[in-house]
Design a protein around this motif. Structure first.
Motif, mmCIF file in Angstrom:
data_model
loop_
_atom_site.group_PDB
_atom_site.id
_atom_site.type_symbol
_atom_site.label_atom_id
_atom_site.label_comp_id
_atom_site.label_asym_id
_atom_site.label_seq_id
_atom_site.Cartn_x
_atom_site.Cartn_y
_atom_site.Cartn_z
ATOM 1 N N ASP A 65 30.123 29.790 -68.760
ATOM 2 C CA ASP A 65 29.568 31.141 -68.816
ATOM 3 C C ASP A 65 28.131 31.155 -68.308
ATOM 4 O OD1 ASP A 65 30.030 33.870 -69.463
ATOM 5 O OD2 ASP A 65 28.776 33.656 -71.227
ATOM 6 N N CYS A 66 27.386 30.097 -68.635
ATOM 7 C CA CYS A 66 26.020 29.987 -68.107
ATOM 8 C C CYS A 66 26.033 29.868 -66.588
ATOM 9 C CB CYS A 66 25.308 28.774 -68.725
ATOM 10 S SG CYS A 66 24.907 28.958 -70.475
ATOM 11 N N TRP A 67 26.999 29.127 -66.066
ATOM 12 C CA TRP A 67 27.112 29.007 -64.603
ATOM 13 C C TRP A 67 27.457 30.355 -63.971
ATOM 14 C CZ3 TRP A 67 26.254 25.603 -60.701
ATOM 15 C CH2 TRP A 67 25.832 24.319 -61.081
ATOM 16 N N ARG A 68 28.310 31.126 -64.637
ATOM 17 C CA ARG A 68 28.651 32.452 -64.118
ATOM 18 C C ARG A 68 27.402 33.321 -64.001
ATOM 19 N NH1 ARG A 68 29.424 37.222 -66.476
ATOM 20 N NH2 ARG A 68 29.259 36.291 -68.562
ATOM 21 N N LEU A 69 26.573 33.313 -65.039
ATOM 22 C CA LEU A 69 25.343 34.106 -65.010
ATOM 23 C C LEU A 69 24.322 33.508 -64.043
ATOM 24 C CD1 LEU A 69 24.998 34.737 -68.854
ATOM 25 C CD2 LEU A 69 25.807 36.341 -67.105
ATOM 26 N N GLY A 70 24.277 32.168 -63.991
ATOM 27 C CA GLY A 70 23.337 31.521 -63.084
ATOM 28 C C GLY A 70 23.660 31.799 -61.628
ATOM 29 N N LEU A 74 32.638 32.795 -60.585
ATOM 30 C CA LEU A 74 32.556 31.394 -60.163
ATOM 31 C C LEU A 74 33.526 31.116 -59.024
ATOM 32 C CD1 LEU A 74 32.287 29.520 -63.603
ATOM 33 C CD2 LEU A 74 30.479 29.940 -61.930
ATOM 34 N N GLU A 75 34.650 31.824 -59.011
ATOM 35 C CA GLU A 75 35.604 31.643 -57.914
ATOM 36 C C GLU A 75 34.985 32.050 -56.581
ATOM 37 O OE1 GLU A 75 36.226 33.075 -60.739
ATOM 38 O OE2 GLU A 75 37.786 31.838 -61.682
ATOM 39 N N ALA A 76 34.239 33.153 -56.596
ATOM 40 C CA ALA A 76 33.573 33.606 -55.370
ATOM 41 C C ALA A 76 32.522 32.600 -54.933
ATOM 42 C CB ALA A 76 32.933 34.977 -55.607
ATOM 43 N N PHE A 77 31.826 32.018 -55.893
ATOM 44 C CA PHE A 77 30.832 30.997 -55.570
ATOM 45 C C PHE A 77 31.500 29.756 -54.984
ATOM 46 C CE2 PHE A 77 28.057 27.442 -57.169
ATOM 47 C CZ PHE A 77 27.031 27.652 -56.261
ATOM 48 N N THR A 78 32.635 29.381 -55.542
ATOM 49 C CA THR A 78 33.374 28.216 -55.033
ATOM 50 C C THR A 78 33.851 28.444 -53.612
ATOM 51 O OG1 THR A 78 34.116 27.722 -57.283
ATOM 52 C CG2 THR A 78 35.301 26.661 -55.479
ATOM 53 N N ASP A 79 34.271 29.654 -53.318
ATOM 54 C CA ASP A 79 34.772 29.961 -51.964
ATOM 55 C C ASP A 79 33.689 29.820 -50.899
ATOM 56 O OD1 ASP A 79 37.263 30.470 -53.013
ATOM 57 O OD2 ASP A 79 36.958 32.645 -53.165
ATOM 58 N N THR A 80 32.425 29.910 -51.296
ATOM 59 C CA THR A 80 31.342 29.761 -50.317
ATOM 60 C C THR A 80 31.091 28.295 -49.962
ATOM 61 O OG1 THR A 80 29.611 29.625 -52.026
ATOM 62 C CG2 THR A 80 30.237 31.823 -51.230
ATOM 63 N N LYS A 81 31.795 27.373 -50.643
ATOM 64 C CA LYS A 81 31.620 25.931 -50.432
ATOM 65 C C LYS A 81 30.135 25.547 -50.512
ATOM 66 C CE LYS A 81 35.723 25.574 -47.486
ATOM 67 N NZ LYS A 81 36.579 25.184 -48.606
ATOM 68 N N LEU A 90 23.885 23.683 -55.501
ATOM 69 C CA LEU A 90 24.317 23.410 -56.876
ATOM 70 C C LEU A 90 23.129 23.022 -57.751
ATOM 71 C CD1 LEU A 90 27.612 21.394 -56.237
ATOM 72 C CD2 LEU A 90 27.413 23.748 -57.048
ATOM 73 N N LYS A 91 22.216 22.229 -57.193
ATOM 74 C CA LYS A 91 21.021 21.841 -57.943
ATOM 75 C C LYS A 91 20.136 23.052 -58.223
ATOM 76 C CE LYS A 91 18.813 18.120 -56.804
ATOM 77 N NZ LYS A 91 18.111 17.105 -55.986
ATOM 78 N N ASP A 92 20.048 23.959 -57.278
ATOM 79 C CA ASP A 92 19.244 25.170 -57.480
ATOM 80 C C ASP A 92 19.813 26.023 -58.613
ATOM 81 O OD1 ASP A 92 17.535 24.443 -55.449
ATOM 82 O OD2 ASP A 92 18.565 25.647 -53.910
ATOM 83 N N VAL A 93 21.139 26.200 -58.619
ATOM 84 C CA VAL A 93 21.763 26.984 -59.686
ATOM 85 C C VAL A 93 21.605 26.273 -61.026
ATOM 86 C CG1 VAL A 93 23.904 27.990 -60.528
ATOM 87 C CG2 VAL A 93 23.419 28.000 -58.084
#
Length: 251
Positions: free
Chosen positions: A62-67, A78-85, A91-94
């Motif tokens: 959930d924190c990753w979703r908000l991040g 998170l699925e949309a974020f994953t699709d951006t590869k 990943l470190k920035d998030v």
């Protein structure tokens, strides 16, 4: 384990810690709805370990979703974020956003006890995850660093003797014992009888299993003496189960 008991005393045992949607007890109602009574009374290590593990995973997702939403408002899941590869740098920035906002933040916009408690839960769960990981991989130096943080938690939850023993142990190992003894202690704190990667555990686990097997031997011998050999043939299956458990655990 003392760490799970300390977390239970912190986040579940106090009645005041159970009455909001960000509490750990609320997670129990979702993850283990039929075992709320066990968690409210005195759960065993396995119950708390599973709760900390699964609740921690859900909270961090959930924190990753908000991040991710803070990183790029166009990413609504998170699925949309994953699709951006995403790259490792992204990943470190998030992860940095998540750490500063949802784990180690001291700059809340207003005094919000629920948000503060959620931050503490995230922080302590990560401390637990870190300790489990470094113990499983036998990273002795990091284990000792983790112990320093847990000593403070043990003191805050009333485990004063445990905290004192751990403090004395660290002081002796680093400032009192000679170099040879320090080396021997460091290489015997954790054992791995199965010789499998990531399967280290404390020496006490081996001792407890040996005690259990010895009790099984003693009971079988006593039953054979009192009832005779034929009367206990069926019960030997239980004794064989103890041996099988020992083999599976690598003991």
């Amino acid at each position: 384990m003392a760490t799970t008991d300390a977390l239970w005393h912190t986040f579940i045992h106090p009645m005041a810690a159970r009455h909001n949607n960000t509490s750990l007890m609320h997670d129990v109602g979702i993850l283990r709805p039929k075992e709320t009574g066990i968690y409210q009374s005195k759960p065993r290590f396995r119950h708390m370990h599973q709760l900390i593990t699964y609740s921690g995973i859900c909270r961090r997702l959930d924190c990753w979703r908000l991040g991710v939403a803070n990183f790029d408002p166009r990413l609504t899941s998170l699925e949309a974020f994953t699709d951006t590869k995403p790259t490792f740098a992204q990943l470190k920035d998030v992860a940095s956003i998540i750490t500063h906002k949802y784990i180690a933040s001291n700059a809340l916009e207003r005094h919000d006890m629920q948000s503060e408690n959620a931050l503490i839960i995230n922080k302590y769960m990560l401390l637990y995850e870190e300790l489990m990981h470094v113990m499983n991989t036998s990273d002795i130096g990091q284990v000792e660093l983790c112990i320093v943080a847990w000593i403070l938690i043990f003191k805050a939850t009333g485990k004063h003797k445990y905290a004192a023993y751990m403090m004395e142990f660290l002081l002796n190992v680093h400032f009192v014992y000679p170099a040879g003894l320090q080396h021997a202690i460091h290489y015997s704190m954790l054992i791995n009888p199965s010789e499998q990667q990531g399967k280290f555990h404390g020496v006490d686990c081996k001792i407890q299993m040996d005690d259990l097997i010895n009790i099984g031997h003693t009971l079988m011998e006593k039953m054979e003496g009192e009832l005779g050999q034929d009367a206990v043939e069926d019960d030997k299956e239980s004794f064989l189960m103890l041996d099988n458990v020992a083999v599976k655990l690598g003991l």
